[in-house]
Design an enzyme around this catalytic site. Structure first.
Site, PDB file in Angstrom:
ATOM      1  N   GLY A   1       1.865   0.416 -28.756  1.00  0.00           N
ATOM      2  CA  GLY A   1       1.213   1.702 -29.013  1.00  0.00           C
ATOM      3  C   GLY A   1      -0.119   1.779 -28.272  1.00  0.00           C
ATOM      4  O   GLY A   1      -0.252   1.264 -27.151  1.00  0.00           O
TER       5      GLY A   1
ATOM      6  N   GLN B   1       4.601  -0.016 -24.714  1.00  0.00           N
ATOM      7  CA  GLN B   1       5.057   1.012 -25.666  1.00  0.00           C
ATOM      8  C   GLN B   1       5.116   0.443 -27.085  1.00  0.00           C
ATOM      9  O   GLN B   1       4.694   1.101 -28.044  1.00  0.00           O
ATOM     10  CB  GLN B   1       6.447   1.509 -25.224  1.00  0.00           C
ATOM     11  CG  GLN B   1       6.919   2.764 -25.916  1.00  0.00           C
ATOM     12  CD  GLN B   1       6.094   3.984 -25.531  1.00  0.00           C
ATOM     13  OE1 GLN B   1       5.352   3.955 -24.558  1.00  0.00           O
ATOM     14  NE2 GLN B   1       6.196   5.036 -26.322  1.00  0.00           N
TER      15      GLN B   1
ATOM     16  N   GLU C   1       7.338 -10.248  -0.204  1.00  0.00           N
ATOM     17  CA  GLU C   1       8.532 -11.041   0.160  1.00  0.00           C
ATOM     18  C   GLU C   1       9.772 -10.165   0.298  1.00  0.00           C
ATOM     19  O   GLU C   1      10.886 -10.570  -0.029  1.00  0.00           O
ATOM     20  CB  GLU C   1       8.744 -12.130  -0.906  1.00  0.00           C
ATOM     21  CG  GLU C   1       9.220 -13.451  -0.370  1.00  0.00           C
ATOM     22  CD  GLU C   1       8.102 -14.245   0.307  1.00  0.00           C
ATOM     23  OE1 GLU C   1       6.945 -13.774   0.348  1.00  0.00           O
ATOM     24  OE2 GLU C   1       8.406 -15.338   0.808  1.00  0.00           O
TER      25      GLU C   1
HETATM   26  C1  LIG Z   1       0.240  -9.160  -3.526  1.00  0.00           C
HETATM   27  C2  LIG Z   1       0.850  -9.263  -2.174  1.00  0.00           C
HETATM   28  C3  LIG Z   1       0.902 -10.497  -1.528  1.00  0.00           C
HETATM   29  C4  LIG Z   1       1.423 -10.594  -0.245  1.00  0.00           C
HETATM   30  N1  LIG Z   1       1.395 -11.811   0.405  1.00  0.00           N
HETATM   31  C5  LIG Z   1       1.765 -11.882   1.713  1.00  0.00           C
HETATM   32  C6  LIG Z   1       1.596 -13.088   2.456  1.00  0.00           C
HETATM   33  O1  LIG Z   1       1.149 -14.103   1.933  1.00  0.00           O
HETATM   34  N2  LIG Z   1       1.937 -13.086   3.772  1.00  0.00           N
HETATM   35  C7  LIG Z   1       2.436 -11.973   4.385  1.00  0.00           C
HETATM   36  O2  LIG Z   1       2.697 -12.053   5.582  1.00  0.00           O
HETATM   37  N3  LIG Z   1       2.603 -10.828   3.710  1.00  0.00           N
HETATM   38  C8  LIG Z   1       2.285 -10.745   2.386  1.00  0.00           C
HETATM   39  N4  LIG Z   1       2.436  -9.568   1.687  1.00  0.00           N
HETATM   40  C9  LIG Z   1       2.953  -8.390   2.383  1.00  0.00           C
HETATM   41  C10 LIG Z   1       4.339  -7.964   1.932  1.00  0.00           C
HETATM   42  O3  LIG Z   1       5.295  -8.862   2.419  1.00  0.00           O
HETATM   43  C11 LIG Z   1       4.542  -6.519   2.404  1.00  0.00           C
HETATM   44  O4  LIG Z   1       3.658  -5.704   1.651  1.00  0.00           O
HETATM   45  C12 LIG Z   1       5.977  -6.071   2.225  1.00  0.00           C
HETATM   46  O5  LIG Z   1       6.834  -6.740   3.099  1.00  0.00           O
HETATM   47  C13 LIG Z   1       6.121  -4.561   2.431  1.00  0.00           C
HETATM   48  O6  LIG Z   1       5.509  -4.172   3.611  1.00  0.00           O
HETATM   49  P1  LIG Z   1       4.512  -2.920   3.599  1.00  0.00           P
HETATM   50  O7  LIG Z   1       3.568  -3.101   2.486  1.00  0.00           O
HETATM   51  O8  LIG Z   1       3.965  -2.757   4.954  1.00  0.00           O
HETATM   52  O9  LIG Z   1       5.415  -1.691   3.233  1.00  0.00           O
HETATM   53  P2  LIG Z   1       6.341  -0.856   4.276  1.00  0.00           P
HETATM   54  O10 LIG Z   1       7.216  -1.767   5.045  1.00  0.00           O
HETATM   55  O11 LIG Z   1       5.489   0.094   5.007  1.00  0.00           O
HETATM   56  O12 LIG Z   1       7.249  -0.048   3.250  1.00  0.00           O
HETATM   57  C14 LIG Z   1       6.810   1.135   2.587  1.00  0.00           C
HETATM   58  C15 LIG Z   1       7.974   1.655   1.747  1.00  0.00           C
HETATM   59  O13 LIG Z   1       9.075   1.969   2.594  1.00  0.00           O
HETATM   60  C16 LIG Z   1      10.240   1.250   2.172  1.00  0.00           C
HETATM   61  N5  LIG Z   1      11.029   0.911   3.370  1.00  0.00           N
HETATM   62  C17 LIG Z   1      10.634   0.251   4.479  1.00  0.00           C
HETATM   63  N6  LIG Z   1      11.656   0.124   5.349  1.00  0.00           N
HETATM   64  C18 LIG Z   1      12.721   0.717   4.760  1.00  0.00           C
HETATM   65  C19 LIG Z   1      14.096   0.934   5.139  1.00  0.00           C
HETATM   66  N7  LIG Z   1      14.577   0.468   6.301  1.00  0.00           N
HETATM   67  N8  LIG Z   1      14.892   1.580   4.276  1.00  0.00           N
HETATM   68  C20 LIG Z   1      14.438   2.022   3.080  1.00  0.00           C
HETATM   69  N9  LIG Z   1      13.169   1.863   2.663  1.00  0.00           N
HETATM   70  C21 LIG Z   1      12.320   1.213   3.498  1.00  0.00           C
HETATM   71  C22 LIG Z   1       9.712   0.025   1.443  1.00  0.00           C
HETATM   72  O14 LIG Z   1      10.664  -0.505   0.539  1.00  0.00           O
HETATM   73  C23 LIG Z   1       8.497   0.622   0.748  1.00  0.00           C
HETATM   74  O15 LIG Z   1       8.922   1.266  -0.426  1.00  0.00           O
HETATM   75  C24 LIG Z   1       1.948  -9.445   0.386  1.00  0.00           C
HETATM   76  C25 LIG Z   1       1.930  -8.216  -0.268  1.00  0.00           C
HETATM   77  C26 LIG Z   1       1.379  -8.110  -1.532  1.00  0.00           C
HETATM   78  C27 LIG Z   1       1.350  -6.762  -2.209  1.00  0.00           C
END
Ligand SMILES: Cc1cc2nc3c(=O)[nH]c(=O)nc-3n(C[C@H](O)[C@H](O)[C@H](O)COP(=O)(O)OP(=O)(O)OC[C@H]3O[C@@H](n4cnc5c(N)ncnc54)[C@H](O)[C@@H]3O)c2cc1C
Length: 385
Positions: A341, A338, A365
């Site tokens: 701009g 922001q 994480e």
């Molecule tokens: C750039 C990047 C690097 C990564 N590196 C690694 C790695 O090296 N090793 C590895 O194992 N994983 C890795 N991950 C995976 C990461 O740990 C997961 O993406 C993360 O734990 C969320 O899981 P998900 O994406 O399946 O989302 P989901 O668990 O499906 O969640 C979807 C949404 O629902 C919400 N949600 C889920 N459960 C609840 C609840 N009980 N109450 C309220 N809200 C909830 C979440 O907050 C989120 O907003 C990486 C992810 C990214 C994006």
């Protein structure tokens, strides 16, 4: 600006690292490799050089060949890496925690074989927990390790795995039993000896390094490649998360600090209505808010690091740091755009990239919502998962 205090030694270490990063890493990651994948060989050179500054090597004690730096110093150094490039910070983080897990959990033959290379920045490690149907709830891991004599046969799919296509070794969390909590076990896979297939994932940002899908099809691993005891992977993963979340908090802090630095510079150069925009009260207020949130993120992060160094349980404080710093990064990077701009949404300015990078930070994480649930549970004793 914005630290509690640093010892002379810490200040020297931060200054030396900052000069190296400004000379070598900043131009590469923010220009030449902006949004472009960096080949393993070149990333490896950074790992080797950063290891000499105490990154990666610092998180493991001298008894295992590391430098054994204290947690606060490690976090100060890591903040510098993240403020230079989130893409550089990811392999540093993953290799650091891979090294720590091997130092802590691996039998001697695996420690002797892999730890020296990891600590010198010569090997890349991945940690495979997440799966297509398993994100926030690690208890539901499906990847199976089935006992076959003195081996295990592993089948399954991991996703979002940082360092995936760079990885020489994979610490894979597998299901060895049906009990959700006590049925998970860690195995160390050597990519050459226990081959797994890797496919990179293209994302909104964080694309100069690898995030990948990993496919495991009848991968035969010796039982002696188990890390820790059978059924203890959940306990060991949760211990690791408490520590690694402080580093992920420092990643959010790094993005936020860099956005503030870019915005501050721009605000003192850009003129509108006859003066630099920093001279307009609304811009000044925005910068003040950003700076306060950067410092709050740093204080929470350094507090959690100090507690871990002191051996005090820090699950709630690590969650607070991760939650606050990564959400602050999103807000601060948006404010930095922001302040720029129209220029802020062009590829000519770093804030465009920082805003995309910040959006990613609250996910890995443990998402923001998961951190909130951990904090709530610590406050009330009631599990709201
Ligand atoms: C750039 C990047 C690097 C990564 N590196 C690694 C790695 O090296 N090793 C590895 O194992 N994983 C890795 N991950 C995976 C990461 O740990 C997961 O993406 C993360 O734990 C969320 O899981 P998900 O994406 O399946 O989302 P989901 O668990 O499906 O969640 C979807 C949404 O629902 C919400 N949600 C889920 N459960 C609840 C609840 N009980 N109450 C309220 N809200 C909830 C979440 O907050 C989120 O907003 C990486 C992810 C990214 C994006």
């Amino acid at each position: 600006m914005g630290y509690v205090f640093r010892t002379e030694e810490q200040q020297g270490a931060v200054d030396g690292l900052r000069r190296y990063l400004a000379d070598k890493a900043d131009p590469l990651f923010n220009k030449e490799y902006r949004d472009r994948f960096m080949p393993k060989e070149q990333m490896g050179e950074f790992m080797r050089e950063l290891s000499e500054f105490g990154l990666i090597s610092g998180v493991v004690g001298e008894e295992h060949g590391g430098l054994g730096l204290d947690w606060l110093t490690m976090i100060m150094l890591f903040e510098e890496v993240a403020a230079t490039s989130i893409d550089l910070s990811v392999p540093v983080l993953i290799n650091s925690f891979g090294a720590q897990m091997i130092a802590r959990l691996a039998p001697a033959h695996l420690r002797e074989r892999y730890l020296p290379g990891l600590l010198k920045g010569e090997l890349f490690c991945s940690a495979g927990i997440s799966e297509p149907d398993v994100g926030s709830n690690v208890l539901e891991i499906k990847t199976r390790a089935r006992r076959d004599g003195d081996h295990y046969i592993i089948n399954g799919e991991k996703t979002w795995i940082s360092n995936g296509s760079y990885s020489d070794i994979l610490i894979c969390t597998c299901r060895t039993g049906d009990d959700p909590r006590r049925g998970l076990t860690h195995f160390l896979l050597d990519r050459k000896e226990h081959p797994y297939e890797v496919r990179d994932i293209h994302k909104i940002a964080w694309n100069s390094q690898s995030t990948a899908q990993i496919f495991l099809t009848d991968v035969r691993v010796p039982a002696s490649n188990m890390l820790g005891n059978e059924g203890e992977a959940l306990k060991n993963t949760l211990t690791m998360f408490e520590r690694s979340r402080v580093f992920v908090a420092a990643q959010g802090l790094g993005i936020a600090r860099r956005a503030l630095e870019e915005a501050t510079r721009y605000a003192t150069e850009r003129k509108q209505h006859g003066k630099v925009i920093a001279g307009h009260q609304l811009i000044s207020a925005m910068l003040a808010e950003m700076a306060t949130n950067v410092d709050a993120a740093r204080l929470l992060t350094q507090r959690a690091a100090s507690m871990i160094e002191a051996g005090v349980p820090a699950e709630m404080e690590a969650a607070m740091a991760k939650y606050f710093a990564c959400e602050a990064a999103v807000t601060i990077a948006r404010q930095a755009v922001q302040i720029h701009g129209g220029n802020g949404v062009t590829k000519e300015f770093l804030v465009e990239k920082l805003a995309r990078e910040a959006i990613v930070a609250p996910i890995p994480e443990g998402t923001t919502q998961i951190q909130q649930l951990i904090i709530g549970r610590a406050l009330t004793g009631v599990n709201a998962f």
